[in-house]
Design an enzyme around this catalytic site. Structure first.
Site, short mmCIF file in Angstrom:
data_model
loop_
_atom_site.label_atom_id
_atom_site.label_comp_id
_atom_site.label_asym_id
_atom_site.label_seq_id
_atom_site.Cartn_x
_atom_site.Cartn_y
_atom_site.Cartn_z
N VAL A 1 0.83 -1.20 0.00
CA VAL A 1 0.00 0.00 0.00
C VAL A 1 0.87 1.26 0.00
O VAL A 1 0.70 2.16 -0.83
CB VAL A 1 -0.96 -0.02 1.21
CG1 VAL A 1 -1.66 1.30 1.38
CG2 VAL A 1 -1.99 -1.14 1.04
N THR B 1 -5.33 -0.61 6.96
CA THR B 1 -6.67 -0.96 7.44
C THR B 1 -6.59 -1.08 8.95
O THR B 1 -5.92 -1.97 9.47
CB THR B 1 -7.12 -2.30 6.81
OG1 THR B 1 -7.01 -2.16 5.41
CG2 THR B 1 -8.55 -2.62 7.20
N LEU C 1 -6.86 -0.90 -3.28
CA LEU C 1 -6.10 -1.54 -4.37
C LEU C 1 -5.98 -3.04 -4.14
O LEU C 1 -5.96 -3.52 -3.00
CB LEU C 1 -4.72 -0.90 -4.52
CG LEU C 1 -3.69 -1.02 -3.40
CD1 LEU C 1 -2.98 -2.35 -3.39
CD2 LEU C 1 -2.66 0.10 -3.56
N LYS D 1 -7.70 -11.48 7.48
CA LYS D 1 -7.37 -10.57 8.58
C LYS D 1 -8.54 -9.63 8.86
O LYS D 1 -8.91 -9.41 10.02
CB LYS D 1 -6.12 -9.77 8.19
CG LYS D 1 -5.61 -8.83 9.23
CD LYS D 1 -4.17 -8.45 8.93
CE LYS D 1 -4.03 -7.38 7.89
NZ LYS D 1 -4.37 -6.04 8.35
N CYS E 1 -5.54 -9.75 3.35
CA CYS E 1 -6.63 -8.83 3.69
C CYS E 1 -7.91 -9.51 4.14
O CYS E 1 -8.42 -9.22 5.22
CB CYS E 1 -6.93 -7.94 2.49
SG CYS E 1 -5.45 -7.10 1.92
N ARG F 1 1.08 -14.70 1.77
CA ARG F 1 0.36 -14.64 3.04
C ARG F 1 -1.01 -15.34 2.92
O ARG F 1 -1.75 -15.10 1.97
CB ARG F 1 0.19 -13.18 3.49
CG ARG F 1 1.50 -12.62 4.04
CD ARG F 1 1.38 -11.16 4.37
NE ARG F 1 1.31 -10.32 3.18
CZ ARG F 1 1.17 -9.00 3.20
NH1 ARG F 1 1.08 -8.37 4.36
NH2 ARG F 1 1.12 -8.29 2.08
N LEU G 1 -17.17 -13.73 -8.34
CA LEU G 1 -18.03 -14.92 -8.29
C LEU G 1 -17.28 -16.10 -8.91
O LEU G 1 -17.88 -16.97 -9.51
CB LEU G 1 -19.34 -14.67 -9.03
CG LEU G 1 -20.39 -13.80 -8.35
CD1 LEU G 1 -21.65 -13.70 -9.20
CD2 LEU G 1 -20.75 -14.35 -6.95
N LYS H 1 -2.72 -15.49 -5.32
CA LYS H 1 -3.43 -15.27 -6.59
C LYS H 1 -2.37 -14.94 -7.64
O LYS H 1 -1.21 -14.70 -7.28
CB LYS H 1 -4.46 -14.15 -6.45
CG LYS H 1 -3.86 -12.78 -6.20
CD LYS H 1 -4.94 -11.73 -6.30
CE LYS H 1 -4.37 -10.36 -6.15
NZ LYS H 1 -5.34 -9.32 -6.36
C1 UGA Z 1 -8.39 -7.24 -1.52
C2 UGA Z 1 -9.49 -6.32 -2.07
O1 UGA Z 1 -9.96 -6.83 -3.32
C3 UGA Z 1 -8.96 -4.90 -2.27
O2 UGA Z 1 -10.01 -4.05 -2.69
C4 UGA Z 1 -8.39 -4.40 -0.93
O3 UGA Z 1 -7.81 -3.11 -1.06
C5 UGA Z 1 -7.31 -5.36 -0.45
O4 UGA Z 1 -7.88 -6.67 -0.31
C6 UGA Z 1 -6.78 -4.86 0.87
O5 UGA Z 1 -7.55 -4.81 1.83
O6 UGA Z 1 -5.62 -4.41 0.95
P1 UGA Z 1 -6.29 -8.53 -2.58
O7 UGA Z 1 -6.28 -9.28 -1.29
O8 UGA Z 1 -5.03 -7.93 -3.09
O9 UGA Z 1 -7.36 -7.32 -2.50
O10 UGA Z 1 -6.79 -9.54 -3.71
P2 UGA Z 1 -8.18 -9.93 -4.37
O11 UGA Z 1 -8.07 -9.70 -5.84
O12 UGA Z 1 -9.32 -9.31 -3.68
O13 UGA Z 1 -8.21 -11.51 -4.14
C7 UGA Z 1 -8.30 -12.06 -2.82
C8 UGA Z 1 -8.44 -13.56 -2.88
O14 UGA Z 1 -9.74 -13.94 -3.35
C9 UGA Z 1 -7.45 -14.26 -3.80
O15 UGA Z 1 -6.94 -15.41 -3.17
C10 UGA Z 1 -8.29 -14.64 -5.02
O16 UGA Z 1 -7.78 -15.77 -5.68
C11 UGA Z 1 -9.63 -14.92 -4.36
N1 UGA Z 1 -10.77 -14.77 -5.28
C12 UGA Z 1 -11.04 -13.57 -5.86
C13 UGA Z 1 -11.61 -15.86 -5.52
O17 UGA Z 1 -11.40 -16.96 -4.98
N2 UGA Z 1 -12.68 -15.70 -6.35
C14 UGA Z 1 -12.97 -14.51 -6.94
O18 UGA Z 1 -13.98 -14.44 -7.67
C15 UGA Z 1 -12.13 -13.42 -6.70
#
Ligand code: UGA
Length: 459
Positions: free
Chosen positions: A11, A120, A158, A286, A283, A350, A273, A343
């Site tokens: 961040v 956060t 982000l 936590k 995130c 983490r 979805l 991802k």
């Molecule tokens: C998340 C939020 O999307 C951001 O808006 C936020 O700023 C951030 O946390 C934070 O609090 O700092 P992030 O953790 O970087 O972002 O990644 P995401 O793209 O949200 O993915 C999170 C997890 O959900 C990944 O493991 C991803 O594979 C999984 N995911 C995502 C799914 O299993 N299915 C989906 O449809 C989308």
């Protein structure tokens, strides 16, 4: 404007570099000398697409230091973006936030400085930081604070892997403050983003649909809660589709079609979805834990958020159960895992589902073979006891394996020459942990295709 950013994690670094790109004069403070040395050498300590390129373009506006006194005095805005890891009870550990606030209070020396919580932080932290700042300021300056600073909350939305894109082209900017002057300062800081008047970087052009960015200005507590409410909602959206996926499996429905047909309802929306092994990262786990812990302080429980966490953990266990159903015995089996990062497009490990899944397989007596195109190096350092299972190549993952699990949908895995690997495996079983592979094609090639969520149609 003169800006200081404390903390150079995902961040802080992204914020600092983007603001420098927009023309502000930014000093990034981090107590970790190693990180600061790397950054001074023009290299980023984390993998994030376009971060290096943008840092290079904005280099003339960027300073990296371990010394607060080089960044805080005279800054109109000081961002606090330090880590807030989880404590065993689910509450975030605020010791780094406290240390940062104390150091800022000592070094503040300007007409008016807005100290912005970007990490956060639990609801109420704005007031808490304000009181630490005040105490530290008054101790160091031996006089009462008289309007030299105010605290604001500016939560970050982000995503890792698209951090620069999300910062330059956000869906909204939220600013919470109980002081109108702070709002004015932050409005000026973000003007070029709000009205999208900056020249887009050549490597990250402005998407056509991006217009003026809405500004949501609130009181402190509301801004703090918006961040938790947004993350918890996204987390439960994923758990919801995973729960429906399980039912799809039982009734013989195709979860991908169900997700598409449901998400096209504009009230629901099609993003987040994607069914599979569930969420990971720093995130969602936590922040949902912190939200529940905060609610508990008010003797309030949050069954919906709690259920989202339970379903998420179940998805990881489901990966093992699926293989157990198919192979019957896991002891002595060789299981390949494709992908370790939580991802694609990040090297962040983490709370990564892959690590949990690997451990669950090992606990059942299987041997695991691990691969990741970008996160392997970090994995070696952060997970030393699993590091011996790392493979140099994808070929090694398939070679003589009883099953391979796709855990992280890196684009390079989607384009593998699957025909080549089927003959290398002891038993050609593929478990698609992200529901992204083509089951018909893999079946034609001779694989047994398994999926965490339901997709049995035609197989
Ligand atoms: C998340 C939020 O999307 C951001 O808006 C936020 O700023 C951030 O946390 C934070 O609090 O700092 P992030 O953790 O970087 O972002 O990644 P995401 O793209 O949200 O993915 C999170 C997890 O959900 C990944 O493991 C991803 O594979 C999984 N995911 C995502 C799914 O299993 N299915 C989906 O449809 C989308």
């Amino acid at each position: 404007m003169k800006v200081c950013v404390v903390g150079t994690g995902y961040v802080g670094l992204t914020t600092g570099i983007c603001l420098a790109y927009l023309g502000h004069e930014v000093t990034c403070v981090d107590l970790n000398q190693e990180k600061v040395d790397l950054l001074r050498g023009g290299r980023s300590p984390i993998y994030e697409p376009f971060l290096d390129e943008l840092m290079h373009e904005a280099a003339h506006n960027l300073t990296f230091t371990t010394d607060y006194a080089e960044g805080v005095p005279g800054a109109e805005v000081v961002f606090v973006a330090v880590q807030t890891p989880s404590l065993p009870d689910g509450q975030p550990d605020l010791r780094y936030l406290r240390m940062a606030a104390e150091s800022i209070g000592r070094t503040i020396d300007g007409e008016f400085t807005v100290v912005v919580n970007k990490s956060t932080v639990p609801i109420g932290s704005g007031n808490w930081v304000e009181s630490i700042l005040r105490e530290s300021f008054e101790q160091f300056h031996s006089r009462r604070a008289a309007g030299e600073f105010a605290v604001a909350s500016n939560p970050e939305f982000l995503r890792e892997g698209s951090a620069i894109h999300d910062t330059l082209y956000p869906d909204r900017i939220v600013i919470g403050s109980d002081n109108p002057r702070s709002l004015d300062v932050l409005n000026r800081l973000y003007r070029a983003v709000l009205n999208q008047s900056f020249t887009a970087p050549t490597f990250l052009p402005r998407p056509e649909e991006v217009g003026a960015v809405p500004l949501v200005s609130t009181d402190l507590a509301s801004a703090e809660l918006i961040k938790y409410a947004a993350n918890a909602f996204l987390a439960l959206k994923i758990s919801y589709i995973n729960e429906i996926g399980k039912l799809a499996n039982k009734v013989g429905a195709d979860i991908n079609q169900v997700a598409r047909g449901t998400g096209l309802d504009a009230r629901i929306g099609s993003r987040f979805l994607q069914p599979g092994v569930g969420w990971g990262g720093s995130c969602f786990g936590k922040d949902t834990a912190a939200l529940i812990a905060t609610a508990a302080e008010y003797s309030y429980d949050m069954p919906i958020v709690s259920a989202a966490r339970v379903v998420n953990q179940r998805q990881r266990e489901e990966a093992v159960n699926k293989l157990l159903d198919e192979l019957r015995i896991l002891k002595g089996r060789k299981i390949g895992l494709l992908g370790l990062a939580f991802k694609p497009n990040t090297d962040d490990l983490r709370d990564s589902p892959a690590i949990d899944i690997a451990r669950l397989m090992i606990a059942r007596g299987a041997r695991v073979k691990l691969h990741d195109p970008i996160a392997a190096e970090r994995f070696r350092v952060e997970e030393p006891e699993l590091a011996a299972s790392l493979c140099e190549s994808v070929d090694e993952v398939f070679d003589d394996s009883d099953a391979v699990v796709l855990v992280t949908e890196w684009p390079q895995y989607l384009e593998l020459d699957w025909g080549k690997y089927v003959g290398l495996m002891r038993t050609p079983i593929i478990l698609d942990g992200r529901n992204v592979l083509d089951p018909q094609r893999l079946s034609r090639l001779g694989y047994t295709y398994l999926t965490i969520a339901g997709r049995p149609v035609g197989l």
